[in-house]
Design a protein around this motif. Structure first.
Motif, short mmCIF file in Angstrom:
data_model
loop_
_atom_site.label_atom_id
_atom_site.label_comp_id
_atom_site.label_asym_id
_atom_site.label_seq_id
_atom_site.Cartn_x
_atom_site.Cartn_y
_atom_site.Cartn_z
N TYR A 287 -7.00 -0.74 1.79
CA TYR A 287 -6.71 -0.30 0.42
C TYR A 287 -7.46 0.98 0.11
O TYR A 287 -6.90 1.97 -0.39
N PRO B 238 0.96 0.54 -4.72
CA PRO B 238 -0.48 0.28 -4.57
C PRO B 238 -1.03 -0.67 -5.63
O PRO B 238 -2.00 -1.40 -5.38
N LEU C 157 0.84 -1.21 0.00
CA LEU C 157 0.00 0.00 0.00
C LEU C 157 0.87 1.25 0.00
O LEU C 157 0.59 2.22 -0.70
#
Lengths: 727, 727
Positions: free
Chosen positions: B419, B340, B336
């Motif tokens: 996320y 990503p 992350l």
């Protein structure tokens, strides 16, 4: 017909513990193991007392064995003649189970000639604190005889010693007073004798025994008879137990042996009059069945109005002398039919131990009454969290009998329910039964779970009667019994105005309207497993997903013959093999709710998957087989149940711990099969229904039953069924 | 500063398996164990492939190992110079973990003189199907050298062999095509070489290997360099994997080794640019941490948009190559922050395997999505009901990881939630995330139970993160995560109008108003354990009633060092000793809901009772210690987590089964501790919050993070905290 006697010819050391059970005599207050008079603790001699317990150290709390007032041996010409050390040339023992009399005959050939020892003994059914014994010595030469007898305080204990202190009385009446470790109970045993020939008597104390030796020289072939008594009282019985025990002996000696044994026999006779079961055409069955009933008589608590029966009766300290569901589910019916007063005592014990059950529930964060799995004084649960030892690691295994076998409380309610239904005597409700039932219902109510996605209640994480499967959800037997408990509680609430003032006062502490609504809702909405497409009911959620291995296959996976089949990793645990009747028990108890086809399909399905690892199992299969009109299938199960104590072969040892003893539940189960199964006896309102299903060889089945305070004789024979009211 | 290299001097046979993990190279498509080129399966050589599995017979399904395209050995004057059989005089291996290059140097003294063998190898980060190797032979005499290299199809399998058929290509470009047993997948490995000196080449096939031998006689001290490549494709990658693998080699040979390795290094460099963590004042920590990140880079699935990471990365077939909660709870944060796109691939894997999770739930009679405890292709749960072997009986033990570790589905939701929160990219909801979350909430909803006597929901019979305590009720972590799942589902329902049409179409199949009400009710009324009078939260119902034995005491009860601590009868099971962070994990994830005092009390209570039997445990203690302003206490836990692969000593064998491998979750955990613990990094809306808690020796901590689609550099040093936006 049968002769009501069992005889054991010869002597076999291997049978000592088995015969100790088989030849037991008892009167509900005490049980005397059928061991020989010269035996001590190493040969499992014991006089086991009812309802009095002691705990030492980390051992289990267990019932007390009294100092043995029957202790006796013979010395001839200086030689001690004791079994099993000195084998007689001739030896037999016999139990007269019609009269509760144990006899023994031994002949030794000594250097100078033959000496014969005969004895008979009993513990009085008419006076439960009394034991009597008569023995006779005969020699075919001038023997120098010493008869040593007295009281042996070196008692057999599994987790003892329980007597911290032993005091001795060395007067004409001798005695031992033991003081127990935990609660300081006193147990007094006194003894006295009567001889009518010249002899010399000496008293001495050693090895925790007080002994009297009687010395004389025999004339050739003359009989020398000694009569003796012992009396037992404990500090639970009365204020001054020593005095009472002593008085017991003095009075008995004054009235004489014949008087004592006649009264004893009269009492037995009156018991048999209404309890014997006549089976014509099958003596073996009649003998095994009535012998089973003998054992039930031996352990019936007639001397008090609130006491129950231990799982191994009065045959020793096995199973902690604790009361299990055996009483209500297997034993109670015999007393309901034959001695309702004893039945009431059994149920009063539960009512009077309600506080223990409430404490137990509270300790698990639950409401109401969670009865002890192994109940002792005051309802204390003697069951440990670790009941089995792992044979591989020797570590105690965490078991869940105590905390998850929640069906126990429903057995209590079922017992009270049967008492009400059979005797019509509602006094039991007024004497505490009413709020006991409500407390049991509260217990189950606090177990109810509802899933967010379902509209019915479930009961999770229990053990049903089949102990091989732990922590299951929705065990059918348990759920049905919980439902029954709710129904009974609603009935009791409806009856409340008919109860005693005292009981009404207690009930006024509950919000009965609210409880009635709750219990009604619970009874209506509790999930009860239903038959699958093959008509078979799953014993619990997911039962049919388990491996369907045969019993032989499962047995073949054992690595050690002694390993536990259940628990988390036992050979049976993840298979459909079960320990004992579970769904089958449920079908028996609520057979009106099932059609014949369902009963038969479940009988057949579960029969092949049941290991019968419990003596409670066979009778349930027999009962259901009868209900399915299959007395042929029932017969072997019946005989297995009826022969639990008459035959050798039961499990007697678990490692180094003695777990043998008598099997009252199997005895009671055999009785149920005879009357309710083969006899087809049931009750409906005022009516006694008899729909016989006799085994092929049985020409006649005749018995008496009490129903609604009246006595009936039922005679089933080739001519048909006769029901006769006797009172 | 650190040199980004790890060197192992000398040769030690005992370290073969450990160095196989430590010197692993990988590119997310494949992992090459850090074993020597001459090793075969007996020394655990493997080229482990991501996301492709096979099952043979009753064995576990496990990921495939490809035929080894790096296989190589040397023959000099007819003598085979292979380790571990023929020890070199000088030997070392080295991993350049900045560039993902493994090098090896060996010198043997032969009868006629010294021969030196150098090699370097890599699997390309820029072209994941390609492996490259350059090797160099030098002798101080005229050696008669044969370099044998090729492809070894005799691969190491735990539950194989997986290739029913092996086909060989014996052209200039050699190859092996394996066809798998279960699904007939094809795995093609081709190889080619380039030499620039006169030599004789021969190809032969034997022992499941296709080998090329290159024969030449050396000039004294002249370097003979051979460059080679292998290409791997499977039938899951493309239509014609053989052609693609062959083309891969041909193209690489055409462009040359230098071109391939430069592109590879460029890619690594770009990865490190945004992911390296600079620690000044503590080189050991910086090395261990960045080396951990190296491992995460090696296993990141960049070549696909829907694949996750196995619990042992690409280091072999251990743990069935399955995806555990490790990914979402421990590994995800690194991606992350740094990539990503990889994070999205990890979560897309879960969304795309929803059908498997729904099937699993259904198989247990539950609703919604119950994710696999050990997830393989399509969400198939590879976890067995029997995961542990009893050391005493050698029998498989029934374990409940698969059926009771229900917290797994909440980890998936938590991953999607993180996320969303970190990237701000709601496309994941539109691509299936929305209904995935709803299905997970439906799963927990179907687990909810309400007692008849309580007004809140409970979740019973689960295993929390601490696996030593099976089948517990109301595990705090599980309940809080279920509550979180309900909350997230409500959020998703509220957001529904912002989703893609396709996702809205799917959502229209649910009665969302009804679900919103249900999930709101569930979130509000689910029981969450509260701190006791000492401020400590019970891990589950009744936890404080368990024996409070010390870890040493519990360990001392082991009868066998290999016996399982958990299960029904394990030494820890009935004590408060736990395997790994459980309440502590919960406190970390919801730390805003607790005050400092509660966090500290729970940290201290559970720390002394945690055995850390899982590599997931230490980082959670480190994180919570930082949140309690105790970086001193955190430091050892951090180093333990960061050193899981760099240090020898992890558990490598369970009986005869290899369970070793790399520890991606510990690596990811160490990263979380560095940034979120010591760095005090958190996000709140648009704000990046940095509240450092550096260990005493750390002068500077500098790292880059992606947040809401922007890249930032955070520099924490003695002057304070600098946050700089880079893009």
């Amino acid at each position: 017909m049968i002769d009501w006697k069992l005889k054991e010819e010869g002597f076999d050391k291997e049978k000592i513990s088995y015969l100790g059970n088989k030849f037991l005599t008892g009167n509900g207050y005490m049980g005397v193991r059928g061991t020989l008079a010269e035996y001590g603790k190493e040969n499992l001699a014991a006089i086991n007392l009812a309802g009095i317990y002691d705990k030492v150290g980390d051992g289990w709390r267990e019932p007390l064995n009294a100092p043995n007032g029957f202790y006796t041996y013979l010395v001839v010409d200086g030689e001690v003649l004791k079994l099993p050390d000195v084998n007689p040339e001739v030896h037999y023992t016999e139990l007269d189970y019609r009269n509760g009399i144990f006899t023994r005959h031994s002949e030794w050939d000594t250097a100078r000639g033959k000496i014969t020892f005969d004895s008979e003994r009993f513990v009085s059914m008419s006076d439960v604190h009394l034991g009597g014994m008569k023995f006779k010595v005969t020699a075919d030469f001038h023997a120098d005889v010493e008869v040593v007898y007295g009281i042996d305080g070196d008692v057999w204990d599994i987790n003892g010693p329980h007597y911290d202190k032993l005091e001795y009385i060395e007067n004409d009446v001798i005695g031992i007073i033991g003081t127990t470790h935990e609660k300081g109970y006193k147990v007094a045993v006194c003894g006295g004798d009567k001889t009518s020939f010249p002899c010399e008597k000496k008293i001495n104390v050693h090895d925790k025994k007080v002994l009297k030796s009687i010395n004389f020289v025999t004339d050739i072939n003359k009989e020398y008879v000694i009569e003796r008594f012992f009396g037992v009282y404990t500090s639970k019985d009365c204020e001054n137990c020593v005095e009472e025990a002593s008085k017991e002996v003095t009075v008995a000696l004054r009235n004489g042996y014949e008087d004592a044994i006649e009264k004893h026999k009269d009492k037995w006779n009156s018991l048999w009059e209404n309890s014997q079961v006549i089976v014509e055409g099958d003596d073996k069955a009649m003998e095994a069945l009535n012998y089973s009933l003998y054992h039930l008589h031996c352990i019936a608590p007639r001397h008090t109005d609130s006491l129950s029966i231990a799982a191994r009766g009065l045959s020793g300290q096995t199973y902690k002398g604790a009361v299990f569901w055996d009483t209500e589910m297997f034993i109670l019916d015999f007393f309901l039919m034959t001695e309702p007063k004893v039945a009431k005592s059994l149920m009063k014990y539960r009512i009077d131990s309600l506080s223990g059950a409430k404490e137990k529930a509270k300790s698990y964060g639950l409401d109401g009454a969670f009865y002890a799995w192994e109940s002792q004084e005051g309802g204390f649960d003697a069951c440990s969290d670790y009941n089995v030892v792992d044979v591989f690691t020797k570590r105690p295994m965490r078991t869940f009998f105590k905390d998850k076998q929640v069906h126990i409380s429903s057995a209590v309610v079922y017992g009270i329910g049967k008492y009400l239904k059979t005797t019509g005597d509602t006094s039991i409700l007024s004497e505490g039964g009413a709020h006991t039932i409500i407390e049991c219902a509260l217990f189950y109510y606090s177990l109810l779970l509802k899933r967010a996605v379902r509209d019915y209640y479930e009961i999770h994480d229990v053990i049903g009667p089949d102990e091989y499967h732990e922590r299951v959800n929705n065990n059918g037997y348990t759920n049905r019994m919980a439902k029954y408990t709710f129904e009974e509680a609603v009935n009791v609430i409806n009856l409340k105005d008919e109860l005693s003032e005292e009981e009404q006062e207690i009930l006024s502490q509950y919000d009965l309207d609210d409880l009635k609504n709750k219990f009604t809702d619970a009874a209506e909405n509790l999930f009860i497993p239903q038959p699958n497409e093959n008509g078979v009911i799953p014993q619990f959620d997911g039962y049919f997903d388990l491996e369907d291995a045969s019993i032989d296959e499962v047995r073949s996976r054992l690595l050690d013959p002694k390993e536990y089949w259940g628990g988390a990793y036992g050979v049976a645990s993840h298979t459909q093999v079960i320990k004992q009747a579970d769904v089958v028990t449920w079908l028996n108890m609520f057979s009106k709710e099932f059609d014949l086809d369902t009963m038969l399909k479940n009988l057949e399905y579960y029969e092949t998957r049941t290991e019968h690892g419990s003596s409670l199992s066979a009778c349930m299969y027999a009962l259901l087989a009868c209900k399915c009109n299959r007395p042929d299938k029932a017969y072997d199960f019946f005989m297995k149940s009826a022969s639990a104590d008459i035959k050798q072969g039961g499990k007697e040892w678990a490692g180094l711990v003695y777990i043998g003893g008598t099997h009252p539940a199997a005895a009671g189960g055999a009785y149920m099969v005879a009357l309710q199964g083969f006899g087809g006896l049931s009750f409906d309102g005022d009516e006694i229904i008899v729909k016989p299903n006799l085994p092929e060889s049985w020409n006649r089945l005749c018995f008496r039953v009490n129903y609604n305070n009246r006595l009936y004789e039922i005679d089933i024979n080739e001519a048909g069924v006769t029901k006769k009211e006797l009172s």
